[in-house]
Design a protein around this motif. Structure first.
Motif, PDB file in Angstrom:
ATOM      1  N   GLY A 234     -75.627 -31.597 -52.413  1.00  0.00           N
ATOM      2  CA  GLY A 234     -76.126 -31.358 -51.054  1.00  0.00           C
ATOM      3  C   GLY A 234     -75.954 -32.554 -50.138  1.00  0.00           C
TER       4      GLY A 234
ATOM      5  N   GLN B  96     -75.974 -27.491 -40.810  1.00  0.00           N
ATOM      6  CA  GLN B  96     -75.333 -28.803 -40.874  1.00  0.00           C
ATOM      7  C   GLN B  96     -76.180 -29.823 -40.132  1.00  0.00           C
TER       8      GLN B  96
ATOM      9  N   ARG C 164     -73.588 -35.040 -48.103  1.00  0.00           N
ATOM     10  CA  ARG C 164     -72.243 -34.954 -47.562  1.00  0.00           C
ATOM     11  C   ARG C 164     -71.587 -36.324 -47.571  1.00  0.00           C
TER      12      ARG C 164
ATOM     13  N   ALA D 229     -80.704 -24.732 -49.065  1.00  0.00           N
ATOM     14  CA  ALA D 229     -79.552 -25.050 -48.213  1.00  0.00           C
ATOM     15  C   ALA D 229     -78.949 -26.375 -48.606  1.00  0.00           C
TER      16      ALA D 229
ATOM     17  N   LEU E 130     -74.645 -21.948 -52.705  1.00  0.00           N
ATOM     18  CA  LEU E 130     -75.558 -21.480 -53.759  1.00  0.00           C
ATOM     19  C   LEU E 130     -74.828 -20.373 -54.511  1.00  0.00           C
TER      20      LEU E 130
ATOM     21  N   ILE F  84     -70.058 -18.665 -47.597  1.00  0.00           N
ATOM     22  CA  ILE F  84     -69.392 -19.927 -47.255  1.00  0.00           C
ATOM     23  C   ILE F  84     -68.534 -20.342 -48.450  1.00  0.00           C
TER      24      ILE F  84
HETATM   25  P1  AMP Z   1     -74.994 -31.718 -44.065  1.00  0.00           P
HETATM   26  O1  AMP Z   1     -74.590 -31.972 -42.673  1.00  0.00           O
HETATM   27  O2  AMP Z   1     -75.010 -32.935 -44.905  1.00  0.00           O
HETATM   28  O3  AMP Z   1     -76.230 -30.906 -44.155  1.00  0.00           O
HETATM   29  O4  AMP Z   1     -73.828 -30.831 -44.708  1.00  0.00           O
HETATM   30  C1  AMP Z   1     -73.453 -29.637 -44.093  1.00  0.00           C
HETATM   31  C2  AMP Z   1     -72.441 -28.945 -44.944  1.00  0.00           C
HETATM   32  O5  AMP Z   1     -73.051 -28.547 -46.181  1.00  0.00           O
HETATM   33  C3  AMP Z   1     -71.932 -27.663 -44.343  1.00  0.00           C
HETATM   34  O6  AMP Z   1     -70.899 -27.890 -43.422  1.00  0.00           O
HETATM   35  C4  AMP Z   1     -71.481 -26.912 -45.582  1.00  0.00           C
HETATM   36  O7  AMP Z   1     -70.230 -27.372 -46.027  1.00  0.00           O
HETATM   37  C5  AMP Z   1     -72.532 -27.283 -46.602  1.00  0.00           C
HETATM   38  N1  AMP Z   1     -73.642 -26.311 -46.631  1.00  0.00           N
HETATM   39  C6  AMP Z   1     -74.868 -26.448 -46.115  1.00  0.00           C
HETATM   40  N2  AMP Z   1     -75.636 -25.375 -46.398  1.00  0.00           N
HETATM   41  C7  AMP Z   1     -74.866 -24.526 -47.101  1.00  0.00           C
HETATM   42  C8  AMP Z   1     -75.067 -23.222 -47.685  1.00  0.00           C
HETATM   43  N3  AMP Z   1     -76.236 -22.589 -47.619  1.00  0.00           N
HETATM   44  N4  AMP Z   1     -74.019 -22.651 -48.310  1.00  0.00           N
HETATM   45  C9  AMP Z   1     -72.826 -23.275 -48.398  1.00  0.00           C
HETATM   46  N5  AMP Z   1     -72.579 -24.494 -47.894  1.00  0.00           N
HETATM   47  C10 AMP Z   1     -73.581 -25.119 -47.250  1.00  0.00           C
END
Ligand code: AMP
Length: 634
Positions: A505, A390, A507, A364, A368, A493
């Motif tokens: 990964g 998130q 943000r 996650a 992916l 997504i």
């Molecule tokens: P964070 O809060 O730093 O974990 O970031 C969350 C963001 O990461 C989400 O809003 C998505 O944009 C992206 N994200 C997290 N997991 C995935 C996933 N499995 N597939 C696609 N995007 C993901």
């Protein structure tokens, strides 16, 4: 997939009964009076009136049945250290640490900032705060002084626990210059700073009256026991800052009871881990994945958790599988970037060790891609589950839920809405529900389930405006992600709807990086966008207008200026936010009302068609961007 569909339907249609059952997975000092109080939407209070404690559920509760079982295994390929703590030993260590924190005046409701590398003391400190009812705010060790100072000023911690440094690829990353500068910048710095001395910083010095050495303080409290503080379910357990569209990070606030129940349920149903087994999550305690699935989740479940300090390919690309084999790991959690890094290595490493104990590998944090998903699953010979969540939710939103039903995985898809989430794909224009294969905003109809953020720390209004203000006529939670559902009900997504970018990964807010670039004296204006990268998913790219162009007259001058800007970002935010390049331009593309056209810049930087150009004020700005990126991606 009947069993899972029914399970999910029940979690929505009989919400309170469903969660009351899950609440039995944790200990309550006082039972709750009501499962849910949703009298003030969109604020949801779960398990109202119940009293519990996260540290009790993660540690004390297991003493009788599994006191001698390993709770925490620490492996550092950076220092060569390897050590394990049983639940009983962890209990003693957490008591000591709680006594230390208490002696510094931080108790129930006080904030404690944890700025630490991946060392066991970080886990002790988190659990010790939970024990005391103190609210921890862990700041990722890769963040630099200005980021740290902003978090200090928002959370106003009484105590900071830190270390002399971390290590990455054998190279020390010293923390002292960072926290000293942050304390200097902060308006309300912590009164006490506890420093773990790992012997990495020959110039480490403690400031009298403010700083304390972790080991010395620990020795003074070695035999103390600290009773658990029983918190009302809605009381905050922690704050974790995350990036958004503004330069100011948001403090995601999590409750206590809902958090404990959500994690306990996720360990059973999603991760399908059993008490006594081992979980290995390769993230960092500074991120939400580390909070939920290095520390609290596995321990609440009575599992052994692995804390790994090191890289996935050092000493070689077999290291993770060696750890899986030696510790009989049954559940593993990593990131798509790590998968793409491993894909570049010799695949023989994936078969070198006996990983028979491993049941599932979860990934996650970022999209992916389908080829990497397929490659990993085929090479490992194990189910690889992409799941999506998130910082705000604290546990998965979309996933296959093998603890309920082993549904087929489609490569490139994080499968289905997780129980508890009333997930909708809504059209941006009118909040109407999108049909199959139609791109729309991933939204959650409130109340958010237990464990999700309860508010923005100190700013209820920002919580409502930011997360529930996307659609004018409908109060739903926006994830700020685009998504799509295929005809079989599998979700995909497609990236963010806002100006947030995702680097390996992690943000990052483009606005935050822009502010860091602007801290350099010669920068008049800057636009930062994320561009696609084959390994890290995205990389930040900066386009800057300088005040004094004379410095860019020669190639050396330009390179020196670019380096100076990048160094400024390193110092302000940390190297994780450093742009891949800084392109100097004379003008940035904006609308007539002066709004930066970041998406247009991004399209050009990725070599895509920028689409509608009618809103742009000065078309020459486009040519500058095109020229800077050479008409193709960098
Ligand atoms: P964070 O809060 O730093 O974990 O970031 C969350 C963001 O990461 C989400 O809003 C998505 O944009 C992206 N994200 C997290 N997991 C995935 C996933 N499995 N597939 C696609 N995007 C993901």
């Amino acid at each position: 997939m009947g069993a899972y569909r029914d399970f999910h339907a029940r979690s929505i249609e009989q919400r309170e009964a469903f969660w009351a059952e899950q609440a039995e997975l944790v200990d309550w000092h006082r039972p709750f009076d009501r499962v849910l109080d949703y009298s003030r939407p969109p604020f949801a209070k779960w398990f109202v009136g119940g009293r519990t404690n996260l540290c009790h559920n993660a540690v004390d509760r297991h003493l009788a049945a599994r006191g001698g079982q390993k709770a925490l295994v620490y492996i550092s390929t950076e220092t060569g250290a390897e050590r394990a703590w049983t639940f009983r030993e962890l209990h003693a260590e957490v008591n000591r640490c709680a006594a230390m924190i208490r002696s510094l005046g931080a108790g129930h409701g006080e904030r404690v900032l944890i700025y630490m590398p991946m060392i066991p003391e970080a886990v002790f400190a988190m659990l010790a705060c939970a024990r005391l009812g103190a609210i921890h705010s862990v700041v990722f060790g890769g963040f630099a002084a200005a980021s740290l100072a902003a978090r200090i000023d928002d959370a106003r911690p009484r105590v900071m626990i830190t270390a002399d440094g971390g290590l990455r690829g054998g190279r020390p990353i010293l923390y002292r210059p960072m926290y000293e500068e942050a304390i200097r910048l902060a308006k309300a710095p912590p009164q006490k700073v506890v420093v773990c001395n790992r012997g990495l910083d020959p110039e480490l010095s403690l400031v009298g009256g403010r700083d304390l050495d972790y080991e010395t303080l620990r020795a003074a409290h070695a035999s103390e026991a600290v009773p658990v503080e029983w918190l009302e379910s809605s009381e905050p357990s922690y704050i974790l800052y995350t990036s958004g569209t503004t330069g100011r990070p948001k403090g995601v606030q999590r409750d206590t009871g809902g958090h404990a129940v959500a994690l306990a349920a996720s360990m059973k149903y999603i991760y399908a881990g059993n008490p006594g087994e081992t979980m290995f999550t390769t993230s960092d305690i500074g991120w939400v994945v580390g909070h939920s699935y290095i520390v609290y989740g596995p321990l609440i479940r009575g599992m052994t958790t692995i804390l790994y300090e090191g890289l996935p390919i050092r000493p070689d690309a077999g290291i993770w599988w060696k750890i899986v084999a030696e510790n009989r790991v049954s559940v593993m959690f990593s990131s798509p970037t790590a998968a793409r890094v491993l894909k570049k290595q010799d695949p023989a490493f994936l078969r070198k060790y006996d990983i028979g104990s491993l049941r599932h590998l979860f990934l996650a944090g970022e999209p992916l891609d389908e080829p990497t998903h397929r490659w990993f699953a085929e090479q490992l010979g194990k189910p690889v589950i992409d799941h999506y969540w998130q910082t705000e939710t604290g546990w998965p939103i979309l996933s296959s839920v093998p603890g309920v039903e082993a549904t087929r995985v489609k490569f490139g898809s994080p499968s289905f809405p997780v129980y508890g989430y009333d997930l909708k794909l809504l059209r941006e224009a009118d909040a109407g529900e999108a049909g199959p294969d139609e791109k729309a905003v991933v939204a959650i109809v409130p109340p958010l389930p237990p464990g999700c953020m309860t508010t923005v720390w100190g700013d209820d209004e920002r919580f409502v405006k930011t997360y529930f203000g996307t659609f004018r006529d409908r109060q739903v939670y926006s994830t700020f992600d685009w998504g799509i559902r295929d005809r079989d009900g599998y979700h995909y997504i497609l990236g963010r709807t806002d100006d947030v970018i995702n680097v390996a990964g992690h943000r990052l807010g483009t606005r935050e990086i822009e502010e860091a670039v602007q801290a350099h004296a010669n920068i008049a204006e800057v636009a930062v966008v994320g561009v696609a990268d084959a390994v890290k998913g995205q990389l930040p790219l900066a386009f800057a207008v300088v005040k004094d162009p004379a410095r860019l007259a020669t190639e050396e001058g330009r390179l020196a200026e670019e380096k100076a800007v990048l160094d400024t970002v390193d110092r302000q935010l940390g190297a994780i936010a450093r742009p891949a390049r800084v392109h100097f331009v004379n003008v940035l593309p904006k609308t007539r009302s002066g709004k930066l056209l970041r998406r247009l810049i991004q399209a050009l930087a990725e070599g895509r068609d920028p689409g509608d150009l009618t809103t742009i004020e000065d078309p020459a700005a486009l040519e500058q961007i095109r020229g800077a990126v050479g008409g193709k991606p960098d």
